[in-house]
Design a protein around this motif. Structure first.
Motif, mmCIF file in Angstrom:
data_model
loop_
_atom_site.group_PDB
_atom_site.id
_atom_site.type_symbol
_atom_site.label_atom_id
_atom_site.label_comp_id
_atom_site.label_asym_id
_atom_site.label_seq_id
_atom_site.Cartn_x
_atom_site.Cartn_y
_atom_site.Cartn_z
ATOM 1 N N THR A 39 0.796 -1.231 0.000
ATOM 2 C CA THR A 39 0.000 0.000 0.000
ATOM 3 C C THR A 39 0.826 1.277 0.000
ATOM 4 N N GLY A 40 2.083 1.195 0.426
ATOM 5 C CA GLY A 40 2.900 2.399 0.503
ATOM 6 C C GLY A 40 2.764 3.144 1.816
ATOM 7 N N PHE A 41 1.922 2.655 2.732
ATOM 8 C CA PHE A 41 1.823 3.285 4.039
ATOM 9 C C PHE A 41 3.136 3.109 4.788
ATOM 10 N N SER A 42 3.544 4.140 5.509
ATOM 11 C CA SER A 42 4.733 4.029 6.345
ATOM 12 C C SER A 42 4.387 3.247 7.604
ATOM 13 N N ALA A 43 5.411 2.868 8.369
ATOM 14 C CA ALA A 43 5.176 2.148 9.615
ATOM 15 C C ALA A 43 4.317 2.974 10.567
ATOM 16 N N ALA A 44 4.608 4.274 10.650
ATOM 17 C CA ALA A 44 3.838 5.139 11.549
ATOM 18 C C ALA A 44 2.381 5.224 11.125
ATOM 19 N N HIS A 45 2.147 5.387 9.829
ATOM 20 C CA HIS A 45 0.774 5.463 9.326
ATOM 21 C C HIS A 45 0.039 4.154 9.587
ATOM 22 N N LEU A 46 0.727 3.035 9.313
ATOM 23 C CA LEU A 46 0.091 1.732 9.481
ATOM 24 C C LEU A 46 -0.240 1.473 10.948
ATOM 25 N N SER A 60 6.226 8.824 -8.565
ATOM 26 C CA SER A 60 7.572 8.267 -8.706
ATOM 27 C C SER A 60 7.650 6.825 -8.227
ATOM 28 N N ARG A 61 6.559 6.333 -7.643
ATOM 29 C CA ARG A 61 6.588 4.979 -7.103
ATOM 30 C C ARG A 61 6.390 3.965 -8.222
ATOM 31 N N THR A 62 7.388 3.133 -8.455
ATOM 32 C CA THR A 62 7.308 2.142 -9.527
ATOM 33 C C THR A 62 6.908 0.787 -8.963
ATOM 34 N N ARG A 63 6.155 0.012 -9.756
ATOM 35 C CA ARG A 63 5.666 -1.276 -9.296
ATOM 36 C C ARG A 63 6.130 -2.440 -10.163
ATOM 37 N N GLY A 64 6.830 -2.162 -11.246
ATOM 38 C CA GLY A 64 7.265 -3.238 -12.122
ATOM 39 C C GLY A 64 6.074 -3.982 -12.694
ATOM 40 N N ASP A 65 6.097 -5.313 -12.522
ATOM 41 C CA ASP A 65 5.004 -6.140 -13.024
ATOM 42 C C ASP A 65 3.869 -6.281 -12.015
ATOM 43 N N GLN A 66 3.982 -5.637 -10.859
ATOM 44 C CA GLN A 66 2.957 -5.753 -9.840
ATOM 45 C C GLN A 66 1.718 -4.957 -10.226
ATOM 46 N N PRO A 67 0.563 -5.283 -9.626
ATOM 47 C CA PRO A 67 -0.673 -4.562 -9.949
ATOM 48 C C PRO A 67 -0.554 -3.068 -9.672
ATOM 49 N N GLU A 68 -1.324 -2.299 -10.397
ATOM 50 C CA GLU A 68 -1.336 -0.854 -10.198
ATOM 51 C C GLU A 68 -1.769 -0.534 -8.778
ATOM 52 N N PRO A 69 -1.075 0.366 -8.099
ATOM 53 C CA PRO A 69 -1.420 0.657 -6.702
ATOM 54 C C PRO A 69 -2.816 1.249 -6.563
ATOM 55 N N ALA A 70 -3.415 1.000 -5.401
ATOM 56 C CA ALA A 70 -4.775 1.469 -5.148
ATOM 57 C C ALA A 70 -4.872 2.977 -5.193
ATOM 58 N N ASN A 71 -3.776 3.684 -4.852
ATOM 59 C CA ASN A 71 -3.830 5.142 -4.818
ATOM 60 C C ASN A 71 -3.421 5.801 -6.129
ATOM 61 N N SER A 72 -3.328 5.008 -7.210
ATOM 62 C CA SER A 72 -3.106 5.609 -8.521
ATOM 63 C C SER A 72 -4.375 6.318 -8.967
ATOM 64 N N SER A 73 -4.285 7.151 -9.966
ATOM 65 C CA SER A 73 -5.477 7.839 -10.467
ATOM 66 C C SER A 73 -6.540 6.838 -10.906
ATOM 67 N N THR A 74 -6.095 5.766 -11.583
ATOM 68 C CA THR A 74 -7.038 4.741 -12.021
ATOM 69 C C THR A 74 -7.647 4.011 -10.838
ATOM 70 N N GLY A 75 -6.818 3.695 -9.838
ATOM 71 C CA GLY A 75 -7.326 3.016 -8.648
ATOM 72 C C GLY A 75 -8.363 3.840 -7.911
ATOM 73 N N LYS A 76 -8.107 5.123 -7.793
ATOM 74 C CA LYS A 76 -9.060 6.009 -7.130
ATOM 75 C C LYS A 76 -10.377 6.088 -7.899
ATOM 76 N N LEU A 77 -10.280 6.197 -9.221
ATOM 77 C CA LEU A 77 -11.487 6.293 -10.033
ATOM 78 C C LEU A 77 -12.290 4.989 -10.010
ATOM 79 N N LYS A 78 -11.594 3.850 -9.996
ATOM 80 C CA LYS A 78 -12.299 2.572 -9.915
ATOM 81 C C LYS A 78 -13.069 2.466 -8.605
ATOM 82 N N PHE A 79 -12.456 2.951 -7.541
ATOM 83 C CA PHE A 79 -13.136 2.925 -6.244
ATOM 84 C C PHE A 79 -14.371 3.825 -6.276
ATOM 85 N N ALA A 80 -14.213 5.035 -6.799
ATOM 86 C CA ALA A 80 -15.346 5.957 -6.892
ATOM 87 C C ALA A 80 -16.444 5.379 -7.782
#
Length: 233
Positions: free
Chosen positions: A61-68, A136-156
């Motif tokens: 998710t990209g959350f830091s330890a403090a956030h988590l 700037s966060r790269t994911r390689g072959d991993q799924p697009e992160p939930a907080n990407s523009s597409t992820g946010k729009l899919k949730f909405a």
């Protein structure tokens, strides 16, 4: 929507460190909804040992330890019976949801069809949609992160598409508009707004809005502003 400070955890008002904004009514530009799921707490390496799947969730998710850790404290606060999971009624402890016109949809997002409980990883993965986009966060072959523009729009999009058929029908759009604006406009006006929104977005003329049509309609919308979760650094 602005946030106000909070100092008493049990009251659960919006805090200056975290606001959970769900843009409901994107197509007509209605107001946003803000809900705080974060409490102002610190963390340490020993604290993180109590957080389940912490390393995996931070990487995913990209959350830091403090956030988590703060989210885990929040999860435990909502889980008053120490069940290890949340049910829809547990979200009643979030004061802002009690008056939120789309509260059931927001709560429902934590519970996919057929699932009656939400564990901590599910809780975190849903809230990850509201983190600011990290270009700037790269994911390689991993799924697009939930907080990407597409992820946010899919949730909405799913807040509208309640039957999960991949389309927003006029009736589904009307349900949201009624929840947001019923006391402010007439039913005739609501019908007109829904029809106009469908006409403007419906490129293939099937009288519904697909996700691609939804995304195109909102391509100039700042999703970080509409859907964000701001946590203390």
């Amino acid at each position: 929507m602005s946030s106000v400070g909070c100092s008493e955890p049990k009251v659960q008002p919006l805090c200056s460190n975290c606001s959970f904004d769900v843009a409901a009514g994107h197509l007509q530009g209605e107001r946003q909804s803000a809900v705080c799921f974060c409490r102002n707490m610190g963390s340490s390496s020993s604290d993180m040992k109590t957080v389940p799947n912490s390393q995996e969730l931070m990487e995913e998710t990209g959350f830091s330890a403090a956030h988590l850790f703060r989210l885990y404290e929040r999860f435990e606060f909502l889980d008053k019976d120490n069940k290890g999971h949340l049910r829809p009624e547990d979200f009643e402890a979030v004061q802002e949801l009690s008056t939120n016109p789309i509260r059931d949809r927001i709560i429902g997002s934590f519970f996919p069809p057929g699932q009656e409980t939400a564990d901590f990883p599910t809780f975190v993965r849903i809230l990850a949609h509201f983190r600011p986009t990290e270009k700037s966060r790269t994911r390689g072959d991993q799924p697009e992160p939930a907080n990407s523009s597409t992820g946010k729009l899919k949730f909405a999009f799913q807040l509208y598409d309640q039957d999960r058929d991949g389309k927003i029908s006029k009736d589904e759009l009307l349900q949201v508009l009624r929840a947001m604006l019923e006391m402010q406009v007439t039913e005739e006006q609501l019908q007109s707004m829904a029809e106009r929104a469908i006409q403007e977005a419906d490129l293939d003329k099937d009288k519904a809005i697909s996700f691609e049509e939804f995304r195109k309609t909102l391509e100039k919308v700042d999703t970080d502003q509409k859907m964000s979760s701001r946590f203390m650094k």
